[in-house]
Design a protein around this motif. Sequence first.
Motif, PDB file in Angstrom:
ATOM      1  N   HIS A 108       0.836  -1.202   0.000  1.00 50.36           N
ATOM      2  CA  HIS A 108       0.000   0.000   0.000  1.00 50.36           C
ATOM      3  C   HIS A 108       0.872   1.253   0.000  1.00 50.36           C
ATOM      4  N   PRO A 109       0.350   2.377  -0.462  1.00 48.75           N
ATOM      5  CA  PRO A 109       1.137   3.622  -0.444  1.00 48.75           C
ATOM      6  C   PRO A 109       1.256   4.179   0.970  1.00 48.75           C
ATOM      7  N   ASP A 110       2.438   4.689   1.283  1.00 49.14           N
ATOM      8  CA  ASP A 110       2.679   5.303   2.587  1.00 49.14           C
ATOM      9  C   ASP A 110       3.672   6.445   2.384  1.00 49.14           C
ATOM     10  N   HIS A 111       3.229   7.670   2.571  1.00 53.33           N
ATOM     11  CA  HIS A 111       4.031   8.859   2.280  1.00 53.33           C
ATOM     12  C   HIS A 111       4.442   8.859   0.801  1.00 53.33           C
ATOM     13  N   ASN A 112       5.726   8.662   0.519  1.00 50.35           N
ATOM     14  CA  ASN A 112       6.206   8.777  -0.856  1.00 50.35           C
ATOM     15  C   ASN A 112       6.484   7.438  -1.540  1.00 50.35           C
ATOM     16  N   PHE A 113       6.310   6.350  -0.823  1.00 45.21           N
ATOM     17  CA  PHE A 113       6.627   5.037  -1.385  1.00 45.21           C
ATOM     18  C   PHE A 113       5.481   4.062  -1.186  1.00 45.21           C
ATOM     19  N   MET A 114       5.430   3.072  -2.084  1.00 40.51           N
ATOM     20  CA  MET A 114       4.637   1.886  -1.773  1.00 40.51           C
ATOM     21  C   MET A 114       5.407   1.138  -0.691  1.00 40.51           C
ATOM     22  N   THR A 115       4.689   0.476   0.201  1.00 40.74           N
ATOM     23  CA  THR A 115       5.358  -0.245   1.283  1.00 40.74           C
ATOM     24  C   THR A 115       4.626  -1.536   1.600  1.00 40.74           C
ATOM     25  N   ALA A 116       5.369  -2.504   2.086  1.00 32.24           N
ATOM     26  CA  ALA A 116       4.826  -3.779   2.541  1.00 32.24           C
ATOM     27  C   ALA A 116       5.674  -4.223   3.715  1.00 32.24           C
ATOM     28  N   SER A 117       5.119  -5.060   4.557  1.00 30.52           N
ATOM     29  CA  SER A 117       5.878  -5.463   5.747  1.00 30.52           C
ATOM     30  C   SER A 117       5.614  -6.917   6.108  1.00 30.52           C
ATOM     31  N   ILE A 118       6.577  -7.493   6.834  1.00 29.35           N
ATOM     32  CA  ILE A 118       6.484  -8.858   7.344  1.00 29.35           C
ATOM     33  C   ILE A 118       6.936  -8.847   8.800  1.00 29.35           C
ATOM     34  N   PRO A 119       6.407  -9.729   9.639  1.00 29.65           N
ATOM     35  CA  PRO A 119       6.880  -9.780  11.036  1.00 29.65           C
ATOM     36  C   PRO A 119       8.302 -10.300  11.119  1.00 29.65           C
ATOM     37  N   SER A 120       9.024  -9.863  12.131  1.00 29.48           N
ATOM     38  CA  SER A 120      10.442 -10.223  12.272  1.00 29.48           C
ATOM     39  C   SER A 120      10.662 -11.728  12.318  1.00 29.48           C
ATOM     40  N   HIS A 121       9.782 -12.455  13.015  1.00 28.80           N
ATOM     41  CA  HIS A 121      10.005 -13.889  13.178  1.00 28.80           C
ATOM     42  C   HIS A 121       9.773 -14.666  11.883  1.00 28.80           C
ATOM     43  N   ARG A 122       9.235 -13.991  10.844  1.00 31.17           N
ATOM     44  CA  ARG A 122       9.028 -14.649   9.550  1.00 31.17           C
ATOM     45  C   ARG A 122      10.071 -14.224   8.508  1.00 31.17           C
ATOM     46  N   LEU A 123      11.083 -13.487   8.935  1.00 30.84           N
ATOM     47  CA  LEU A 123      12.031 -12.912   7.990  1.00 30.84           C
ATOM     48  C   LEU A 123      12.626 -13.950   7.049  1.00 30.84           C
ATOM     49  N   PHE A 124      13.211 -15.023   7.600  1.00 28.07           N
ATOM     50  CA  PHE A 124      13.951 -15.944   6.750  1.00 28.07           C
ATOM     51  C   PHE A 124      13.053 -16.903   5.979  1.00 28.07           C
ATOM     52  N   VAL A 125      11.804 -17.032   6.392  1.00 32.52           N
ATOM     53  CA  VAL A 125      10.841 -17.744   5.553  1.00 32.52           C
ATOM     54  C   VAL A 125      10.706 -16.991   4.239  1.00 32.52           C
ATOM     55  N   HIS A 126      10.526 -15.670   4.343  1.00 29.12           N
ATOM     56  CA  HIS A 126      10.310 -14.843   3.162  1.00 29.12           C
ATOM     57  C   HIS A 126      11.612 -14.595   2.385  1.00 29.12           C
ATOM     58  N   VAL A 127      12.730 -14.519   3.098  1.00 34.02           N
ATOM     59  CA  VAL A 127      14.019 -14.380   2.407  1.00 34.02           C
ATOM     60  C   VAL A 127      14.245 -15.587   1.505  1.00 34.02           C
ATOM     61  N   ARG A 128      13.975 -16.767   2.025  1.00 32.42           N
ATOM     62  CA  ARG A 128      14.158 -17.984   1.234  1.00 32.42           C
ATOM     63  C   ARG A 128      13.227 -17.997   0.024  1.00 32.42           C
ATOM     64  N   ARG A 129      12.024 -17.545   0.209  1.00 30.74           N
ATOM     65  CA  ARG A 129      11.080 -17.508  -0.916  1.00 30.74           C
ATOM     66  C   ARG A 129      11.580 -16.585  -2.018  1.00 30.74           C
ATOM     67  N   LEU A 130      12.045 -15.414  -1.630  1.00 27.95           N
ATOM     68  CA  LEU A 130      12.536 -14.455  -2.625  1.00 27.95           C
ATOM     69  C   LEU A 130      13.796 -14.964  -3.320  1.00 27.95           C
ATOM     70  N   VAL A 131      14.703 -15.552  -2.538  1.00 23.85           N
ATOM     71  CA  VAL A 131      15.929 -16.095  -3.114  1.00 23.85           C
ATOM     72  C   VAL A 131      15.603 -17.233  -4.079  1.00 23.85           C
ATOM     73  N   ALA A 132      14.634 -18.074  -3.713  1.00 23.82           N
ATOM     74  CA  ALA A 132      14.232 -19.182  -4.585  1.00 23.82           C
ATOM     75  C   ALA A 132      13.673 -18.674  -5.908  1.00 23.82           C
ATOM     76  N   LYS A 133      13.112 -17.460  -5.896  1.00 26.07           N
ATOM     77  CA  LYS A 133      12.574 -16.850  -7.121  1.00 26.07           C
ATOM     78  C   LYS A 133      13.669 -16.172  -7.948  1.00 26.07           C
ATOM     79  N   GLY A 134      14.910 -16.187  -7.427  1.00 32.58           N
ATOM     80  CA  GLY A 134      16.022 -15.625  -8.179  1.00 32.58           C
ATOM     81  C   GLY A 134      16.424 -14.220  -7.790  1.00 32.58           C
ATOM     82  N   TYR A 135      15.873 -13.684  -6.707  1.00 36.88           N
ATOM     83  CA  TYR A 135      16.210 -12.321  -6.284  1.00 36.88           C
ATOM     84  C   TYR A 135      17.405 -12.333  -5.336  1.00 36.88           C
TER      85      TYR A 135
END
Length: 247
Positions: A70-97
């Motif tokens: 969603h938009p917030d001030h000057n940027f689009m923004t999204a967030s994840i809880p701290s305890h889920r960080l590496f779940v999402h890091v792995r997902r992004l890395v698996a997608k090639g990012y």
Amino acid sequence: SLKSCENTQNTSDINLNKRTKSIYTPLELQFIEMKKQYKDAVLCVECGYKYRFFGEDAEIAAKELNIYCHPDHNFMTASIPSHRLFVHVRRLVAKGYKVGVIKQMETAALKAAGENKSSLFSRKLTALYTKSTLIGEDILFKYIWFQALIFDDSVDVEEVTTDVPDNYLLCICENGGNLKDRKKGDVVIGIMAIQPTTGEVIFDSFRDCASRLELESRVLRLQPVEIILPSSLSDQSEKLINSITSM
């Protein structure tokens, strides 16, 4: 006074979003500076008990992680809880990012007790993850998974426990200038493969013909998840690498 006025104007121009004509927040300015240094990475920025994505990174995260953007001030923004960080890091890395984790260098308690308690948290990049370098803090993944269960957050068990057994990072270089009895397309090729999770290192040097059969056999045997190439590569080698990676 004129010089002071000019300096104020320059500062305002830097802090102003030219598209929306609104002032960047201190956090947004901090993100802009970090993004200049890591343009090719999706940045996860620690903000209290969550990690935030900004701008195009937020749109990528929303698409790949199926989270709200969603938009917030000057940027689009999204967030994840701290305890889920590496779940999402792995997902992004698996997608090639390539994923950069930016952490707060101060705790809230220390900051509240210090003289700069009203200023922005200092942050810096603490990890940069790719398919072959998903090591470091993610070795605490089982602990994070346990935390996720405590927080009653759904976790895909296969996503947590499945690892790539051979995540080789392969570096290739070649030299065809000083070969004796050199035929067209012949080169001497050097390779080094590293598996960061185990510390295994494989290296070799060999002469190869224009068909690059020797290089092909080694790459197919190692099955690297990432390849580092020199700035200049022969047409035959580049064609082979493109063919293999496209598969």
